[in-house]
Motif scaffolding. Structure first.
Motif, short mmCIF file in Angstrom:
data_model
loop_
_atom_site.label_atom_id
_atom_site.label_comp_id
_atom_site.label_asym_id
_atom_site.label_seq_id
_atom_site.Cartn_x
_atom_site.Cartn_y
_atom_site.Cartn_z
N CYS A 136 49.40 79.09 113.62
CA CYS A 136 50.39 78.45 114.21
C CYS A 136 49.90 77.26 113.37
N PRO A 137 51.25 76.20 113.42
CA PRO A 137 51.33 74.83 112.20
C PRO A 137 50.18 74.26 112.33
N THR A 138 50.26 74.26 111.03
CA THR A 138 48.76 73.36 110.62
C THR A 138 49.05 71.87 109.56
N ARG A 139 48.30 70.94 109.70
CA ARG A 139 48.41 69.96 108.87
C ARG A 139 46.40 69.47 108.76
N ARG A 140 46.76 69.38 107.66
CA ARG A 140 45.27 69.44 106.94
C ARG A 140 45.22 67.46 106.53
N LEU A 141 44.08 66.83 107.18
CA LEU A 141 43.46 65.98 107.87
C LEU A 141 42.60 65.27 107.34
N VAL A 142 42.92 64.14 106.22
CA VAL A 142 41.95 63.78 105.20
C VAL A 142 41.67 61.89 105.26
N ASP A 143 42.40 60.91 105.09
CA ASP A 143 42.65 59.67 105.23
C ASP A 143 43.76 58.78 105.74
N ASP A 144 44.90 59.59 106.25
CA ASP A 144 46.21 59.02 107.10
C ASP A 144 46.15 58.72 107.88
N PRO A 145 46.04 57.62 108.28
CA PRO A 145 45.63 57.81 109.95
C PRO A 145 47.48 58.26 110.57
N ALA A 146 48.29 58.03 109.90
CA ALA A 146 49.62 59.08 110.42
C ALA A 146 49.07 59.92 110.69
N SER A 147 48.77 60.99 109.62
CA SER A 147 48.93 62.25 110.14
C SER A 147 48.18 62.42 111.81
N TYR A 148 46.42 61.60 111.70
CA TYR A 148 46.25 61.43 113.07
C TYR A 148 46.87 62.00 114.25
N ASP A 149 48.07 60.85 114.22
CA ASP A 149 48.84 60.34 114.90
C ASP A 149 49.87 61.37 115.98
N GLN A 150 49.84 62.33 114.70
CA GLN A 150 51.49 63.42 114.65
C GLN A 150 50.95 64.67 115.05
N VAL A 151 49.92 64.93 114.48
CA VAL A 151 49.88 66.55 115.26
C VAL A 151 49.20 66.07 117.06
N ASP A 152 49.72 67.87 117.06
CA ASP A 152 48.74 67.90 119.05
C ASP A 152 47.42 68.52 119.37
#
Length: 294
Positions: A136-152
């Motif tokens: 399924c679609p994935t996004r790796r999470l590290v230090d960008d706060p926006a990436s934490y907001d964008q995932v489901d």
């Protein structure tokens, strides 16, 4: 979380989140698994502290697996490791000389993948994990706060690159907009060559302590991985399955909740060098048997 006592106390503190089980009322000491082989159709082994410590196999473990196979017992490895794919797990144990087959290994990552749907999942993963087995679609999470907001939703696979700062980002994101968090390794710690590492379960319970609700723990002692083992042994009654592990609140508790028999392995894992009986009595989690090494 750097001593057996503090680790044990933390497991007891979160025990209300763990499965409940009817356990034995006493435990017997045995010299080896040969002593109970006639009482089992299948042996299930934890990895860390039972078969290996880090990248080194425990002396005698691979030989014991071969001997048990020769008696007609089926073998399974049940690992909470979720930082590499199923193929990676098979490769690891073959390098350790365990001679395992693909179907003989089940990991908490296997159970995690079975729970994912088509939403965009934010993944907390080891650097070398390419996430290619996640369907399924994935996004790796590290230090960008926006990436934490964008995932489901979130999948916590590894603590290799985790930090308290990143934990704060995850907590803030979940408090701001609740979403499911799958903890793919329910362990609080894992024994290593030089101490203990904090595992995803440790950080998951910190979030649960903060009142975050939709946290889904996968791996021992939770049922999904045990159900996968049972599905791979369709004609084996639960009472003829023996779980061999080094941790009371994961290996022993989870297996007892399924009606399996249990063996606490003492020499190399969590309770290495400790008075195991004292912890067994305090937790009231009695394995059927105890032994030094398998």
């Amino acid at each position: 979380m750097d001593t057996v006592a503090t680790i044990f106390d933390r497991y007891e503190a979160v025990r209300h989140r763990l499965p409940s089980a009817s356990v034995a009322t006493a435990t017997a000491q045995i010299g080896s698994l040969h002593d109970i082989a006639a009482q089992a159709d299948a042996f299930v082994f934890d990895a860390y502290g039972v078969l290996n410590i880090g990248e080194a196999g425990i002396p005698g473990a691979s030989q014991r697996l071969r001997e048990l196979r020769d008696t007609g017992c089926r073998i399974r490895i049940l690992s909470n490791a979720a930082s590499y794919s199923h193929a990676g797990a098979v490769t690891k144990f073959r390098k350790l000389g365990m001679g395992v087959r693909d179907h003989e290994i089940i990991t908490s990552r296997d159970a995690t993948l079975a729970q994912l749907d088509g939403r965009l999942w934010g993944c907390i993963a080891a650097v070398e994990d390419d996430l290619s087995d996640i369907p399924c679609p994935t996004r790796r999470l590290v230090d960008d706060p926006a990436s934490y907001d964008q995932v489901d939703g979130f999948v916590f696979l590894s603590t290799e690159v985790w930090s308290l700062d990143r934990q704060a980002l995850l907590e803030d994101a979940l408090l701001k907009r609740p979403r499911p968090l799958i903890i793919a390794n329910a362990d609080l710690v894992a024994p290593r060559e030089h101490g203990f590492s904090l595992e995803p379960g440790y950080f998951g319970h910190l979030l649960a302590d903060r009142g975050i609700r939709d946290i889904r723990f996968v791996g021992k002692p939770f049922p999904a991985v045990y159900e996968m083992i049972e599905a791979s042994l369709p004609e084996t009654p639960p009472g003829r399955i023996v779980m061999c592990g080094d941790t009371l609140h994961t290996d022993i508790l989870g297996a007892a909740a399924r009606g399996w028999q249990t063996v606490l392995v003492e020499h190399d894992g969590l309770f290495s060098g400790q008075d195991t009986g004292a912890y067994v009595n305090r937790a009231r989690l009695f394995p059927n048997w105890r032994l030094s090494r398998i």
